[in-house]
Enzyme design. Sequence first.
Site, mmCIF file in Angstrom:
data_model
loop_
_atom_site.group_PDB
_atom_site.id
_atom_site.type_symbol
_atom_site.label_atom_id
_atom_site.label_comp_id
_atom_site.label_asym_id
_atom_site.label_seq_id
_atom_site.Cartn_x
_atom_site.Cartn_y
_atom_site.Cartn_z
ATOM 1 N N GLU A 292 0.777 -0.996 -0.097
ATOM 2 C CA GLU A 292 0.188 0.038 -0.070
ATOM 3 C C GLU A 292 0.853 1.401 0.114
ATOM 4 O O GLU A 292 1.518 1.615 1.161
ATOM 5 C CB GLU A 292 -1.073 0.124 1.270
ATOM 6 C CG GLU A 292 -1.594 1.304 1.216
ATOM 7 C CD GLU A 292 -2.457 1.270 2.558
ATOM 8 O OE1 GLU A 292 -2.826 2.473 2.910
ATOM 9 O OE2 GLU A 292 -2.543 0.337 3.441
ATOM 10 N N ARG B 160 0.600 10.258 0.529
ATOM 11 C CA ARG B 160 1.045 11.352 1.434
ATOM 12 C C ARG B 160 2.230 12.107 1.008
ATOM 13 O O ARG B 160 2.616 12.910 1.945
ATOM 14 C CB ARG B 160 1.140 10.634 2.754
ATOM 15 C CG ARG B 160 -0.067 9.926 3.522
ATOM 16 C CD ARG B 160 0.451 9.564 4.746
ATOM 17 N NE ARG B 160 -0.547 8.431 5.183
ATOM 18 C CZ ARG B 160 -0.516 7.506 6.303
ATOM 19 N NH1 ARG B 160 0.724 7.875 7.256
ATOM 20 N NH2 ARG B 160 -1.415 6.823 6.767
ATOM 21 N N THR C 109 -4.568 5.962 1.330
ATOM 22 C CA THR C 109 -4.983 7.815 1.760
ATOM 23 C C THR C 109 -5.535 8.076 0.434
ATOM 24 O O THR C 109 -5.474 9.207 0.152
ATOM 25 C CB THR C 109 -3.704 8.107 2.463
ATOM 26 O OG1 THR C 109 -2.693 7.558 2.917
ATOM 27 C CG2 THR C 109 -4.140 9.774 2.979
ATOM 28 N N LYS D 90 -11.139 -1.609 6.281
ATOM 29 C CA LYS D 90 -9.782 -1.151 7.011
ATOM 30 C C LYS D 90 -10.266 -0.442 8.219
ATOM 31 O O LYS D 90 -11.053 0.438 8.294
ATOM 32 C CB LYS D 90 -9.118 -0.236 6.167
ATOM 33 C CG LYS D 90 -7.820 0.256 7.077
ATOM 34 C CD LYS D 90 -7.077 1.208 6.385
ATOM 35 C CE LYS D 90 -7.244 2.469 6.364
ATOM 36 N NZ LYS D 90 -6.068 3.290 5.907
#
Length: 211
Positions: A49, A53, A76, A136
């Site tokens: 993953e 960011r 994200t 998640k």
Amino acid sequence: MSDTAAYNPHEIERVMRLAPVIPVLVIEDDGEAREVAEALVEGGLTALEVTLRTDAALNVIKRMNLVKGAVVGAGTVTNSRELGAALDAGAEFIVSPGLTQPLGEAALKSGTPFLPGIATAGDIMRGMDMGLEHFKFFPAMAAGGIPALKALAAPFYKAKFCPTGGISAQTAPDWLALPSVLCVGGSWVVPKGASPEEIRELAKAASSLGA
């Protein structure tokens, strides 16, 4: 629901079952991407993953996709614009910190394996209304830890989870022991400044958790 016909929930479950740990990667320099991915895959962690960011994230996804055996996703992801950019970069699955109607609908319409973040019963109900059953649990420790997830998993017995946020190599086995947990997400596998050899060894240890 008419836009969800292309979505196959078995695909995100397949990703979640690739290894007990999905590394959560924050990479500033895309020049490091390939060697990090190679070290993780060699250590037995294949679902990666890459969080959006950093400014380098999309290039990191592209470079990691060149590594044989790597299944590279974007994390994200918070809106449909970021979703589109991640898919254009080659992301094979999408992870979000939360779940909104616009993002959920866009992800389902794309047909891409999707793992949205949840922290409450209302979040799970919203996801299930969209036809989702894989989530998640985030931020796992701040949202109440294992007792909170046990409480949420009871009424939503069909749901499967990937807890992420504050989990370590020491605590991961306790999470993985829960019947509702297919894998955990963690950043400890790639600590800042770690060499490829160190990452490979951490990945080997992580890949054996829950065995």
